[in-house]
Design an enzyme around this catalytic site. Structure first.
Site, PDB file in Angstrom:
ATOM      1  N   SER A  49       0.852  -0.761   0.180  1.00 17.98           N
ATOM      2  CA  SER A  49       0.249  -0.001   0.021  1.00 17.98           C
ATOM      3  C   SER A  49       1.212   1.618   0.266  1.00 17.98           C
ATOM      4  O   SER A  49       0.316   2.147   0.054  1.00 17.98           O
ATOM      5  CB  SER A  49      -0.832  -0.057   1.740  1.00 17.98           C
ATOM      6  OG  SER A  49      -1.926  -1.297   1.501  1.00 17.98           O
ATOM      7  N   HIS A  65      -1.003  -2.310  -6.880  1.00 21.74           N
ATOM      8  CA  HIS A  65      -1.437  -2.435  -5.864  1.00 21.74           C
ATOM      9  C   HIS A  65      -3.347  -2.251  -5.826  1.00 21.74           C
ATOM     10  O   HIS A  65      -3.904  -0.844  -6.045  1.00 21.74           O
ATOM     11  CB  HIS A  65      -1.600  -0.452  -4.459  1.00 21.74           C
ATOM     12  CG  HIS A  65      -1.730  -0.454  -3.933  1.00 21.74           C
ATOM     13  ND1 HIS A  65      -2.147   1.053  -3.392  1.00 21.74           N
ATOM     14  CD2 HIS A  65      -2.101  -0.930  -3.197  1.00 21.74           C
ATOM     15  CE1 HIS A  65      -3.293   1.012  -2.348  1.00 21.74           C
ATOM     16  NE2 HIS A  65      -2.517  -0.512  -2.002  1.00 21.74           N
ATOM     17  N   GLU A 121      -3.300   0.726  -8.996  1.00 22.76           N
ATOM     18  CA  GLU A 121      -2.035   1.001  -9.359  1.00 22.76           C
ATOM     19  C   GLU A 121      -1.235   0.542  -9.581  1.00 22.76           C
ATOM     20  O   GLU A 121      -0.414  -1.237  -9.390  1.00 22.76           O
ATOM     21  CB  GLU A 121      -1.515   2.432  -7.961  1.00 22.76           C
ATOM     22  CG  GLU A 121      -2.636   3.107  -8.008  1.00 22.76           C
ATOM     23  CD  GLU A 121      -2.282   3.986  -6.166  1.00 22.76           C
ATOM     24  OE1 GLU A 121      -2.577   5.110  -6.167  1.00 22.76           O
ATOM     25  OE2 GLU A 121      -1.902   3.830  -5.215  1.00 22.76           O
ATOM     26  N   ASN A 145      -3.026   6.615  -1.937  1.00 19.05           N
ATOM     27  CA  ASN A 145      -2.886   6.274  -0.510  1.00 19.05           C
ATOM     28  C   ASN A 145      -2.459   7.976   0.449  1.00 19.05           C
ATOM     29  O   ASN A 145      -2.485   8.060   0.975  1.00 19.05           O
ATOM     30  CB  ASN A 145      -2.542   5.366  -0.048  1.00 19.05           C
ATOM     31  CG  ASN A 145      -3.005   3.707   0.485  1.00 19.05           C
ATOM     32  OD1 ASN A 145      -3.952   3.776   1.142  1.00 19.05           O
ATOM     33  ND2 ASN A 145      -3.066   2.823   0.225  1.00 19.05           N
TER      34      ASN A 145
END
Length: 280
Positions: free
Chosen positions: A117, A138, A150, A188
């Site tokens: 992450s 991700h 991602e 994130n």
């Protein structure tokens, strides 16, 4: 690519396994204990049953996907995979150890991907002798439903690996977004402020967590920040927040909140423990 190896039979690993199997890939799902794998296979069945109930999946396709998934507690069974996706605990040393073992065991053309992450793909890749074969993939929770993935390019990730990784993501029906190897990547990094401001509103007594969630949903969000943390796992959320905070040299706007820490200390981790900000 025909065979996808997945390390970690938790929430993310099982979701990635199901998405891959439904797209026609053979999947080798690895975890350290058979007990974890039994739970994972049961959870995959539950996910498929829910998709069937919603009309998103047929019984025939579900059965075909189930046959394509092999579970194992033997690490060397991953050697047949052409792409291995690591979805283990969010600790750099653990990921580096796993990638080092993969590097020694897998074929020259195998691609190593991490579902991290927030950790640096370049740092994870440094544990191998072929960092050009390492990429970040991700996925988001729940991985078998959420479309966005991602794709993170490490400092030495090759063009060919990026191209093949993007092809795999499209093949399983996801939407790829290319991201640079910066702390938290895109989503994130944005999300730290989403959660952080929600914690500040809560601790300042401006609104309850229920009110904050309800207001956010009334403005178009599928879930409020506290519902989302319960789904992801409050311990996982805290870990990612700490990682981004320290990687940005303790940038104040990314600072973890004491409320998060207290929730983790009380083992109120969300849905997986039956209680978090809400009771389950």
């Amino acid at each position: 690519m025909k065979t996808i190896g997945i390390i970690g039979a938790g929430t993310m690993g099982t979701g990635i396994a199901l998405s891959s199997a439904l797209a026609g890939y053979d999947v080798v799902l690895y975890d350290i204990a058979d007990g974890f794998l039994q739970i994972a296979y049961k959870n995959i069945g539950t996910m498929m049953d829910k998709s069937i109930e919603r009309g998103k999946l047929t019984h025939a396709d579900a059965n075909a996907a189930a046959i394509r998934i092999t579970t194992t507690s033997h690490f060397d069974h991953l050697r047949t995979a052409e792409l291995v996706i690591e979805a283990a605990v969010e600790k750099l040393q653990t990921k580096q150890d796993l990638f080092s073992k993969l590097d020694e065991m897998c074929g020259d053309e195998c691609i190593f991907a991490s579902n991290t992450s927030s950790l640096a793909i370049t740092a994870i890749a440094s544990a191998t002798k072929r960092p050009s074969r390492v990429v970040g993939l991700h996925f988001f929770n729940p991985a078998h439903i959420m479309k966005l993935v991602e794709i993170i390019r490490g400092q030495e990730t090759s063009d060919d690996v990026m191209y093949r990784a993007e092809g795999y993501i499209k093949q399983i029906g996801k939407v790829p977004v290319l991201a640079k190897d910066t702390p938290g990547f895109i989503v994130n990094r944005v999300a730290r402020n989403f959660y952080g401001e929600a914690f500040r509103l809560l601790s300042d007594g401006i609104a309850s967590h229920e009110q904050i969630d309800r207001i956010m949903k009334s403005n178009g969000f599928a879930m409020g920040p506290f519902e989302l943390m319960d789904l992801i796992g409050i311990d996982v959320n805290l870990s990612v927040t700490e990682s981004v905070y320290h990687q940005y040299f303790d940038e104040p706007r990314f600072r973890p909140h004491l409320v998060q820490q207290k929730m983790v200390e009380a083992n109120r981790l969300g849905k997986k423990t039956g209680r978090g900000f809400y009771e389950y």
